[in-house]
Scaffold this active site. Structure first.
Site, PDB file in Angstrom:
ATOM      1  CE  LYS A   2      -3.990  -2.142   2.199  1.00 24.60           C
ATOM      2  NZ  LYS A   2      -4.954  -2.118   3.318  1.00 24.60           N
ATOM      3  CG  ASP A  16      -7.716   0.154   3.313  1.00 26.80           C
ATOM      4  OD1 ASP A  16      -8.586  -0.685   3.010  1.00 26.80           O
ATOM      5  OD2 ASP A  16      -6.528   0.039   2.984  1.00 26.80           O
TER       6      ASP A  16
END
Length: 291
Positions: free
Chosen positions: A75, A111
């Site tokens: 990420k 997220d």
């Protein structure tokens, strides 16, 4: 939405082959009448490290992928390989959704909104005066920002990488004005003894990384426990927490929340979040029976 377009999407990360995200996306696409194929691209199976994420993006572009979801451990590593990054993702320093197309490689982070929605729905009355977060990686950064937005008075970040924990705590103080500090794993027993809740944001407990992030003896009934791992849905940590009488929040809610936003980014169509939640639980239920 372009109804004539068939979408090809991938999930990039380590140990992602059992992920429920691909079938969850495809079930919602089928319900909406959108041609949509979503496949895991498992770095473990391919024997690739996070340092090869740039190559993976290039391969995906050449193979005609429309988008990639990015998970552990890529990420943060993916960011230097993107042409454009959404301001929220840029501030967080982590990307979990990449669109590939004529405009280049564009990144977002769903997220953080996913966890915020999950917590608001699953633990609306949980005290947020003193919260301990385990993990300062890509998912941890997103969760910490959500905890700040949720009004956490004091947030302690615990990570094996002290510099990473320090950097996240400093960012939250400067950008959100949150009373955030970093601490080492050796302090965890003392920290949990005085905390209202703990959020677990490391891979421990995943199918590929079984185990407990800390000793179950540190749990107590008035300590709420949130885990972002969702495969399995009931991790060893959550099972121990429930046995100890702790209020708990499983990772399924965050998984659905981030998937809703990612699906809309990819297709331009807002999915039905309640239906996606039902899809998710239909998918996870037979797998949980086998655990």
């Amino acid at each position: 939405m372009d109804s004539a377009h068939a979408y090809l999407v991938g999930l990039v990360g380590s140990g992602v082959t059992p992920s429920l995200t691909p079938p969850m996306h495809m079930a919602e696409a089928a319900a909406l009448g959108i041609p949509y194929v979503y496949r895991p691209i498992d770095l473990t199976t391919l024997d690739l490290g996070a340092d090869r994420i740039g190559d993976v993006l290039t391969w995906a572009e050449r193979l005609g992928f429309d988008a990639l979801n990015i998970t552990h451990p890529c990420k943060q590593a993916v960011m230097p390989h993107l042409d454009e990054i959404d301001p929220v993702a840029q501030a967080l320093g982590a990307v979990n959704t990449v669109l590939l197309g004529p405009e280049g490689r564009r990144g977002w982070n769903t997220d953080t909104t996913g966890f915020e929605r999950a917590f608001t729905a699953g633990m609306p009355d949980a005290p947020r005066g003193d919260v301990v977060q385990l993990g300062a990686g890509g998912a941890g950064v997103a969760v910490a920002d959500a905890l700040a937005r949720l009004g956490t008075a004091r947030l302690t970040i615990v990570d094996l990488d002290a510099a990473r924990a320090d950097a996240l705590a400093r960012d939250l103080r400067e950008r959100r004005g949150t009373d955030a500090v970093a601490a080492g794993p050796s302090q965890l027993a003392e920290l949990l003894a005085g905390a209202d809740g703990v959020v677990h944001c490391t891979p421990t407990g995943m199918a590929e990384h079984p185990g407990m992030p800390f000793d179950a003896a540190l749990l107590r009934p008035d300590l709420w426990v949130a885990d972002i791992v969702y495969r399995p849905l009931v991790t060893e940590l959550l099972a121990a927490a429930r046995a100890a009488g702790c209020p708990t929040l499983d990772g399924g809610r965050m998984a659905v929340g981030q998937a809703v936003d990612a699906f809309e980014l990819i297709t331009g169509t807002r999915p039905d979040s309640d239906r996606m939640n039902r899809h998710f639980h239909d998918l996870v239920r037979p797998r949980e029976i086998l655990v």
